[in-house]
Enzyme design. Sequence first.
Site, PDB file in Angstrom:
ATOM      1  N   GLY A   1       3.941   7.310  -3.764  1.00 26.54           N
ATOM      2  CA  GLY A   1       3.996   8.612  -4.441  1.00 26.54           C
ATOM      3  C   GLY A   1       3.816   9.751  -3.447  1.00 26.54           C
ATOM      4  O   GLY A   1       3.034   9.629  -2.508  1.00 26.54           O
TER       5      GLY A   1
ATOM      6  N   ASP B   1      -4.587  10.200  -5.593  1.00 29.14           N
ATOM      7  CA  ASP B   1      -5.591   9.469  -6.392  1.00 29.14           C
ATOM      8  C   ASP B   1      -6.981   9.412  -5.770  1.00 29.14           C
ATOM      9  O   ASP B   1      -7.941   9.052  -6.449  1.00 29.14           O
ATOM     10  CB  ASP B   1      -5.129   8.029  -6.649  1.00 29.14           C
TER      11      ASP B   1
ATOM     12  N   ASP C   1      -2.350   2.598  -1.117  1.00 25.67           N
ATOM     13  CA  ASP C   1      -2.721   1.212  -0.813  1.00 25.67           C
ATOM     14  C   ASP C   1      -1.520   0.274  -0.770  1.00 25.67           C
ATOM     15  O   ASP C   1      -1.494  -0.671   0.027  1.00 25.67           O
ATOM     16  CB  ASP C   1      -3.823   0.703  -1.748  1.00 25.67           C
TER      17      ASP C   1
ATOM     18  N   ARG D   1      -4.164   6.198 -12.634  1.00 23.77           N
ATOM     19  CA  ARG D   1      -4.066   4.922 -13.361  1.00 23.77           C
ATOM     20  C   ARG D   1      -5.305   4.063 -13.115  1.00 23.77           C
ATOM     21  O   ARG D   1      -5.806   3.415 -14.016  1.00 23.77           O
ATOM     22  CB  ARG D   1      -2.820   4.151 -12.925  1.00 23.77           C
TER      23      ARG D   1
ATOM     24  N   THR E   1      -2.335  10.088  -0.807  1.00 26.04           N
ATOM     25  CA  THR E   1      -2.187   9.799  -2.236  1.00 26.04           C
ATOM     26  C   THR E   1      -3.078  10.766  -3.001  1.00 26.04           C
ATOM     27  O   THR E   1      -4.203  11.035  -2.572  1.00 26.04           O
ATOM     28  CB  THR E   1      -2.565   8.338  -2.579  1.00 26.04           C
TER      29      THR E   1
ATOM     30  N   ARG F   1       9.896   3.992  -3.384  1.00 25.46           N
ATOM     31  CA  ARG F   1       9.257   2.690  -3.598  1.00 25.46           C
ATOM     32  C   ARG F   1      10.353   1.667  -3.284  1.00 25.46           C
ATOM     33  O   ARG F   1      11.461   1.775  -3.804  1.00 25.46           O
ATOM     34  CB  ARG F   1       8.759   2.582  -5.028  1.00 25.46           C
TER      35      ARG F   1
ATOM     36  N   ASP G   1      -8.363   7.245  -3.840  1.00 23.20           N
ATOM     37  CA  ASP G   1      -8.952   5.942  -4.175  1.00 23.20           C
ATOM     38  C   ASP G   1      -8.942   4.973  -3.003  1.00 23.20           C
ATOM     39  O   ASP G   1      -8.893   3.762  -3.190  1.00 23.20           O
ATOM     40  CB  ASP G   1      -8.205   5.328  -5.373  1.00 23.20           C
TER      41      ASP G   1
HETATM   42  P1  ATP Z   1       0.536   5.688  -4.487  1.00 19.60           P
HETATM   43  O1  ATP Z   1      -0.953   5.455  -4.345  1.00 19.60           O
HETATM   44  O2  ATP Z   1       0.887   7.118  -4.467  1.00 19.60           O
HETATM   45  O3  ATP Z   1       1.158   4.919  -5.615  1.00 19.60           O
HETATM   46  P2  ATP Z   1       1.360   3.585  -2.719  1.00 19.60           P
HETATM   47  O4  ATP Z   1       1.554   3.544  -1.256  1.00 19.60           O
HETATM   48  O5  ATP Z   1       0.238   2.744  -3.262  1.00 19.60           O
HETATM   49  O6  ATP Z   1       1.206   5.112  -3.134  1.00 19.60           O
HETATM   50  P3  ATP Z   1       3.337   1.763  -3.821  1.00 19.60           P
HETATM   51  O7  ATP Z   1       4.586   2.039  -4.572  1.00 19.60           O
HETATM   52  O8  ATP Z   1       2.335   0.852  -4.411  1.00 19.60           O
HETATM   53  O9  ATP Z   1       2.718   3.194  -3.450  1.00 19.60           O
HETATM   54  O10 ATP Z   1       3.739   1.143  -2.392  1.00 19.60           O
HETATM   55  C1  ATP Z   1       4.694   1.791  -1.571  1.00 19.60           C
HETATM   56  C2  ATP Z   1       5.612   0.784  -0.963  1.00 19.60           C
HETATM   57  O11 ATP Z   1       4.887  -0.099  -0.107  1.00 19.60           O
HETATM   58  C3  ATP Z   1       6.322  -0.139  -1.937  1.00 19.60           C
HETATM   59  O12 ATP Z   1       7.450   0.471  -2.545  1.00 19.60           O
HETATM   60  C4  ATP Z   1       6.756  -1.282  -1.024  1.00 19.60           C
HETATM   61  O13 ATP Z   1       7.913  -0.940  -0.298  1.00 19.60           O
HETATM   62  C5  ATP Z   1       5.582  -1.358  -0.055  1.00 19.60           C
HETATM   63  N1  ATP Z   1       4.671  -2.441  -0.471  1.00 19.60           N
HETATM   64  C6  ATP Z   1       3.754  -2.439  -1.461  1.00 19.60           C
HETATM   65  N2  ATP Z   1       3.165  -3.656  -1.582  1.00 19.60           N
HETATM   66  C7  ATP Z   1       3.744  -4.454  -0.650  1.00 19.60           C
HETATM   67  C8  ATP Z   1       3.608  -5.824  -0.266  1.00 19.60           C
HETATM   68  N3  ATP Z   1       2.721  -6.648  -0.865  1.00 19.60           N
HETATM   69  N4  ATP Z   1       4.386  -6.280   0.747  1.00 19.60           N
HETATM   70  C9  ATP Z   1       5.259  -5.479   1.369  1.00 19.60           C
HETATM   71  N5  ATP Z   1       5.451  -4.197   1.048  1.00 19.60           N
HETATM   72  C10 ATP Z   1       4.713  -3.685   0.066  1.00 19.60           C
END
Ligand code: ATP
Length: 328
Positions: A14, A132, A106, A176, A130, A75, A134
């Site tokens: 995000g 959040d 994360d 969330r 992020t 994503r 968190d």
């Molecule tokens: P936010 O906290 O804003 O949601 P985020 O980094 O947690 O941000 P995610 O959509 O969960 O957002 O993760 C971003 C990207 O990281 C995913 O679209 C994917 O490409 C990669 N990613 C997440 N989990 C994995 C995993 N287990 N293995 C490889 N890549 C991953």
Amino acid sequence: MQKISKIAVLTSGGDAPGMNPCIRAVVRTAIYHGLQVAGIRQGYQGLIDNNMYDMNTRSVSNILNLGGTILKTARCLPFRTDEGMELAYQNLKANGIDGIVVIGGDGTFTGALRFSRKYPDIAVIGVPGTIDNDLYGSTYTLGFDTATNTVIEAIDKIRDTADAHDRLFFIEVMGRDSGAIALRAGISCGAEAILLPERDTAIEMLIENLKAGQYNKKSSSIVIVAEGDKSGGAYDLAEAVRKQIKFYDIKVTILGHLQRGGSPSAFDRILGSRLGFAAVNAMIDGKTQMMVGLEANHIKLTSLEEALTQHQFKLEDDLMQMADILSI
Ligand code: ATP
């Protein structure tokens, strides 16, 4: 220690206000140290698609004040697969890149750590970006302060109209898994109740509090609901309360994506600059698989593994208790 001569930067997951100041800091710090920098578009998707371009000091002119991210974010499902990671690795090698700064949450760090374990010759440093708030290892994440201020501005406006009509508003905010925005916004706006994923909501207790407020001659009430609250979101709560409370006209507002946008606050501009600067310096120092964060106003490095395994950020009990007492 591996010598770094070219690094890449990407934003993933995000978007969060403050990502642009961070990109700017990464690019300019790297160039100051004589490194080349590539900007990767659309997060891990850009790595897989070889969607990257060389950046210079002017590539990041006049972006400090911009929300979103000039590199775009995405994503990306294919990055979760071995084939996707191999493509990303081949593209990094073909472009002569020795390390990546990943700005995200994360999920982004989970991908970065997996990638780095498979391909340890590419250094990886994470920046917590992020709204959040968190992540373990940084008291604040990029974007949280701006998002909270955006929420406060919106709730202040809703309070005006709520008061004019003697209304009760249920306002749903992002979060969330984390009630960080809800709690800070609730304290700042004097919400009568704050419902968080971190604690169970007893509807009966909420109704008693709202009745007490009316008895104490409150002309309006604001209930802030974090989207991950277990009682089912603002609409369901409003429905349940409507059955038992007749003295208020009850309305619902979902603030939604407006919480992500807007010009970063001074706090997020400075935080983004500090974390981007620290990320490049850490990489030059030979660090990898680390996250840069801010604790007690000092830069702190935490291993990505620790940031992820400890990632259950705890909301402050004293703030929750204070919010309840000050809203009587
Ligand atoms: P936010 O906290 O804003 O949601 P985020 O980094 O947690 O941000 P995610 O959509 O969960 O957002 O993760 C971003 C990207 O990281 C995913 O679209 C994917 O490409 C990669 N990613 C997440 N989990 C994995 C995993 N287990 N293995 C490889 N890549 C991953």
